[in-house]
Write a protein that holds these residues in place. Structure first.
Motif, PDB file in Angstrom:
ATOM      1  N   GLU A  39       0.829  -1.207   0.000  1.00 20.56           N
ATOM      2  CA  GLU A  39       0.000   0.000   0.000  1.00 20.56           C
ATOM      3  C   GLU A  39       0.866   1.261   0.000  1.00 20.56           C
ATOM      4  N   GLY A  40       1.949   1.225   0.798  1.00 24.05           N
ATOM      5  CA  GLY A  40       2.860   2.365   0.839  1.00 24.05           C
ATOM      6  C   GLY A  40       3.582   2.570  -0.480  1.00 24.05           C
ATOM      7  N   ILE A  41       4.026   1.479  -1.082  1.00 23.10           N
ATOM      8  CA  ILE A  41       4.717   1.558  -2.367  1.00 23.10           C
ATOM      9  C   ILE A  41       3.778   2.081  -3.451  1.00 23.10           C
ATOM     10  N   ASP A  42       2.540   1.599  -3.419  1.00 26.38           N
ATOM     11  CA  ASP A  42       1.557   2.061  -4.395  1.00 26.38           C
ATOM     12  C   ASP A  42       1.321   3.565  -4.249  1.00 26.38           C
ATOM     13  N   ALA A  43       1.225   4.030  -3.007  1.00 25.36           N
ATOM     14  CA  ALA A  43       1.051   5.471  -2.763  1.00 25.36           C
ATOM     15  C   ALA A  43       2.278   6.243  -3.237  1.00 25.36           C
ATOM     16  N   PHE A  44       3.457   5.669  -3.030  1.00 26.52           N
ATOM     17  CA  PHE A  44       4.687   6.322  -3.469  1.00 26.52           C
ATOM     18  C   PHE A  44       4.681   6.537  -4.970  1.00 26.52           C
ATOM     19  N   TYR A  45       4.345   5.503  -5.745  1.00 32.23           N
ATOM     20  CA  TYR A  45       4.367   5.617  -7.194  1.00 32.23           C
ATOM     21  C   TYR A  45       3.218   6.445  -7.749  1.00 32.23           C
ATOM     22  N   LYS A  46       2.174   6.615  -6.947  1.00 31.36           N
ATOM     23  CA  LYS A  46       1.070   7.483  -7.354  1.00 31.36           C
ATOM     24  C   LYS A  46       1.320   8.928  -6.929  1.00 31.36           C
ATOM     25  N   SER A  47       2.520   9.188  -6.403  1.00 31.92           N
ATOM     26  CA  SER A  47       2.922  10.525  -5.951  1.00 31.92           C
ATOM     27  C   SER A  47       2.115  10.996  -4.744  1.00 31.92           C
ATOM     28  N   LYS A  48       1.546  10.080  -3.986  1.00 36.28           N
ATOM     29  CA  LYS A  48       0.851  10.419  -2.742  1.00 36.28           C
ATOM     30  C   LYS A  48       1.851  10.254  -1.603  1.00 36.28           C
ATOM     31  N   TRP A  49       2.799  11.158  -1.536  1.00 37.76           N
ATOM     32  CA  TRP A  49       3.943  10.975  -0.661  1.00 37.76           C
ATOM     33  C   TRP A  49       3.636  11.194   0.808  1.00 37.76           C
ATOM     34  N   VAL A  50       2.647  12.005   1.130  1.00 38.53           N
ATOM     35  CA  VAL A  50       2.265  12.182   2.535  1.00 38.53           C
ATOM     36  C   VAL A  50       1.719  10.864   3.081  1.00 38.53           C
ATOM     37  N   GLN A 275      -2.856  18.311 -19.601  1.00 43.19           N
ATOM     38  CA  GLN A 275      -3.342  17.399 -18.570  1.00 43.19           C
ATOM     39  C   GLN A 275      -2.479  17.492 -17.311  1.00 43.19           C
ATOM     40  N   ILE A 276      -1.179  17.631 -17.504  1.00 41.71           N
ATOM     41  CA  ILE A 276      -0.260  17.724 -16.365  1.00 41.71           C
ATOM     42  C   ILE A 276      -0.520  18.999 -15.571  1.00 41.71           C
ATOM     43  N   VAL A 277      -0.723  20.103 -16.275  1.00 44.16           N
ATOM     44  CA  VAL A 277      -0.997  21.388 -15.618  1.00 44.16           C
ATOM     45  C   VAL A 277      -2.244  21.289 -14.741  1.00 44.16           C
ATOM     46  N   LYS A 278      -3.223  20.499 -15.165  1.00 48.14           N
ATOM     47  CA  LYS A 278      -4.486  20.372 -14.444  1.00 48.14           C
ATOM     48  C   LYS A 278      -4.458  19.281 -13.377  1.00 48.14           C
ATOM     49  N   MET A 279      -3.366  18.519 -13.283  1.00 46.56           N
ATOM     50  CA  MET A 279      -3.302  17.436 -12.305  1.00 46.56           C
ATOM     51  C   MET A 279      -3.412  17.978 -10.888  1.00 46.56           C
ATOM     52  N   ASN A 280      -4.141  17.247 -10.043  1.00 49.01           N
ATOM     53  CA  ASN A 280      -4.263  17.611  -8.629  1.00 49.01           C
ATOM     54  C   ASN A 280      -3.138  16.915  -7.868  1.00 49.01           C
ATOM     55  N   THR A 281      -2.030  17.599  -7.751  1.00 57.69           N
ATOM     56  CA  THR A 281      -0.866  17.002  -7.110  1.00 57.69           C
ATOM     57  C   THR A 281      -0.251  17.986  -6.134  1.00 57.69           C
ATOM     58  N   GLN A 282       0.330  17.440  -5.071  1.00 53.85           N
ATOM     59  CA  GLN A 282       0.998  18.263  -4.071  1.00 53.85           C
ATOM     60  C   GLN A 282       2.506  18.029  -4.069  1.00 53.85           C
ATOM     61  N   VAL A 283       2.990  17.321  -5.087  1.00 53.37           N
ATOM     62  CA  VAL A 283       4.425  17.033  -5.166  1.00 53.37           C
ATOM     63  C   VAL A 283       4.958  17.458  -6.531  1.00 53.37           C
ATOM     64  N   LEU A 284       6.187  17.881  -6.542  1.00 55.71           N
ATOM     65  CA  LEU A 284       6.883  18.221  -7.778  1.00 55.71           C
ATOM     66  C   LEU A 284       6.077  19.183  -8.661  1.00 55.71           C
ATOM     67  N   GLU A 285       5.569  20.247  -8.020  1.00 54.34           N
ATOM     68  CA  GLU A 285       4.837  21.247  -8.793  1.00 54.34           C
ATOM     69  C   GLU A 285       5.711  21.865  -9.883  1.00 54.34           C
ATOM     70  N   ILE A 286       7.031  21.734  -9.730  1.00 55.26           N
ATOM     71  CA  ILE A 286       7.945  22.285 -10.734  1.00 55.26           C
ATOM     72  C   ILE A 286       7.699  21.660 -12.105  1.00 55.26           C
ATOM     73  N   LEU A 287       7.209  20.392 -12.137  1.00 58.25           N
ATOM     74  CA  LEU A 287       6.925  19.752 -13.414  1.00 58.25           C
ATOM     75  C   LEU A 287       5.692  20.372 -14.071  1.00 58.25           C
ATOM     76  N   GLN A 288       4.774  20.860 -13.258  1.00 62.63           N
ATOM     77  CA  GLN A 288       3.633  21.593 -13.817  1.00 62.63           C
ATOM     78  C   GLN A 288       4.093  22.935 -14.379  1.00 62.63           C
ATOM     79  N   GLN A 289       5.038  23.569 -13.672  1.00 62.13           N
ATOM     80  CA  GLN A 289       5.590  24.828 -14.169  1.00 62.13           C
ATOM     81  C   GLN A 289       6.335  24.619 -15.487  1.00 62.13           C
ATOM     82  N   LYS A 290       7.088  23.523 -15.562  1.00 58.95           N
ATOM     83  CA  LYS A 290       7.808  23.218 -16.795  1.00 58.95           C
ATOM     84  C   LYS A 290       6.830  22.915 -17.935  1.00 58.95           C
ATOM     85  N   SER A 291       5.718  22.257 -17.590  1.00 54.16           N
ATOM     86  CA  SER A 291       4.714  21.950 -18.609  1.00 54.16           C
ATOM     87  C   SER A 291       4.095  23.231 -19.157  1.00 54.16           C
ATOM     88  N   LYS A 292       3.824  24.193 -18.278  1.00 58.15           N
ATOM     89  CA  LYS A 292       3.298  25.489 -18.724  1.00 58.15           C
ATOM     90  C   LYS A 292       4.281  26.174 -19.666  1.00 58.15           C
TER      91      LYS A 292
END
Length: 298
Positions: A39-50, A275-292
């Protein structure tokens, strides 16, 4: 420093899932260690790091001598560092956590010298540390860590079977050795290893086609290597499979968009960046900035 750089960069693309694939069969008991680890590994790969962090912390308390939770615990700051902004704070946090993972893994290996998982884990951890130390310009420590990791990699190469964990380790190492420039071949000859890139790719494809969780490892590293060889169609094939399995992983999604752009598919790349810009994510927001930023250039 070229060899020192290449080795850990390749490690970072496949050791994570390799350790994940080392799990025992999951118990039907939802409170079991193995079930919670998955379960923890699955959360890790889904970027649910908290969520992942919370699970790994609990597992470390539950079984303090099992190194797998320590390993993935250390990977959270590593991914923040490697795929995000390379801050000294993230580097320090990774070094502290990874050192604890090394201590626990070494103890497990001392108790069972034939434990392939621990060999794989130690080889990867030292490789990750070398990458971070080299990026932080601590080259002496990076070289020492790289050589220590190489000791475990050689042990992995000595395993003569079709275990997917062994296949993926051998495949990537064979490729790395084959990719060393002619002017530096004396380094690989000095340690008594010779191989070629095609041999490495073939072994990795064998691992990718295996009926094992390790197949994800192989797909991830093959995507990286095929891009390196400018075989973008093959790279995209593997990335698309990873994105389908982990649609919430912003790293996989961003690299797919980037490869679509490289492969002269601007319309599809633009759609993926949006799609990346619209993703609901709390990690690596820099990738959303790069996508923009990429959207402005397409």
């Amino acid at each position: 420093m070229r060899i020192l750089y290449v080795v850990p960069v390749l490690f970072c693309c496949f050791f994570l899932m390799g350790v994940a694939g080392s799990q025992a069969k999951i118990s039907a008991d939802s409170t079991s260690y193995e079930h919670r680890l998955e379960e923890g590994i699955d959360a890790f790969y889904k970027s649910k790091w908290v969520k992942a962090q919370r699970i790994f912390d609990a597992l470390k308390q539950q079984q303090p001598t099992d190194s797998r939770a320590y390993f993935f615990d250390s990977m959270i700051p590593f991914w923040k560092y490697y795929f995000g902004e390379k801050s000294s704070e993230a580097a320090e946090e990774f070094m502290q956590r990874s050192q604890k993972a090394i201590e626990v893994s070494t103890q497990q290996l001392n108790e069972n010298s034939s434990d392939t998982t621990m060999v794989l884990m130690l080889s990867g951890l030292y490789g990750y540390q070398s990458l971070v130390l080299a990026t932080e310009e601590n080259y002496r420590a990076a070289l020492q860590g790289g050589m220590t990791g190489f000791k475990y990699t050689r042990q992995l190469l000595s395993i003569n079977d079709d275990n997917p964990k062994a296949l993926i380790g051998k495949g990537i190492f064979y490729y790395m050795i084959g990719s060393v420039p002619n002017g530096l071949k004396w380094v690989t000859n000095m340690v008594g290893i010779s191989a070629d890139m095609q041999e490495g790719l073939e072994v990795l494809e064998q691992a990718a086609n295996s009926d094992s969780y390790i197949s994800n490892d192989a797909k991830m590293i093959l995507a990286y290597l095929y891009e390196r060889e400018e075989k973008y169609d093959r790279s995209l094939t593997h990335l698309e499979e990873l994105c389908e399995r982990y649609p919430e992983n912003i790293i996989f999604q961003y690299n797919r968009a980037r490869l679509l752009e490289k492969n002269n598919q601007p319309t599809l790349a633009r759609k993926k960046y949006q799609q990346i810009v619209k993703m609901n994510t709390q990690v690596l927001e820099i990738l959303q900035q790069k996508s923009k930023a990429r959207l402005h250039n397409l």
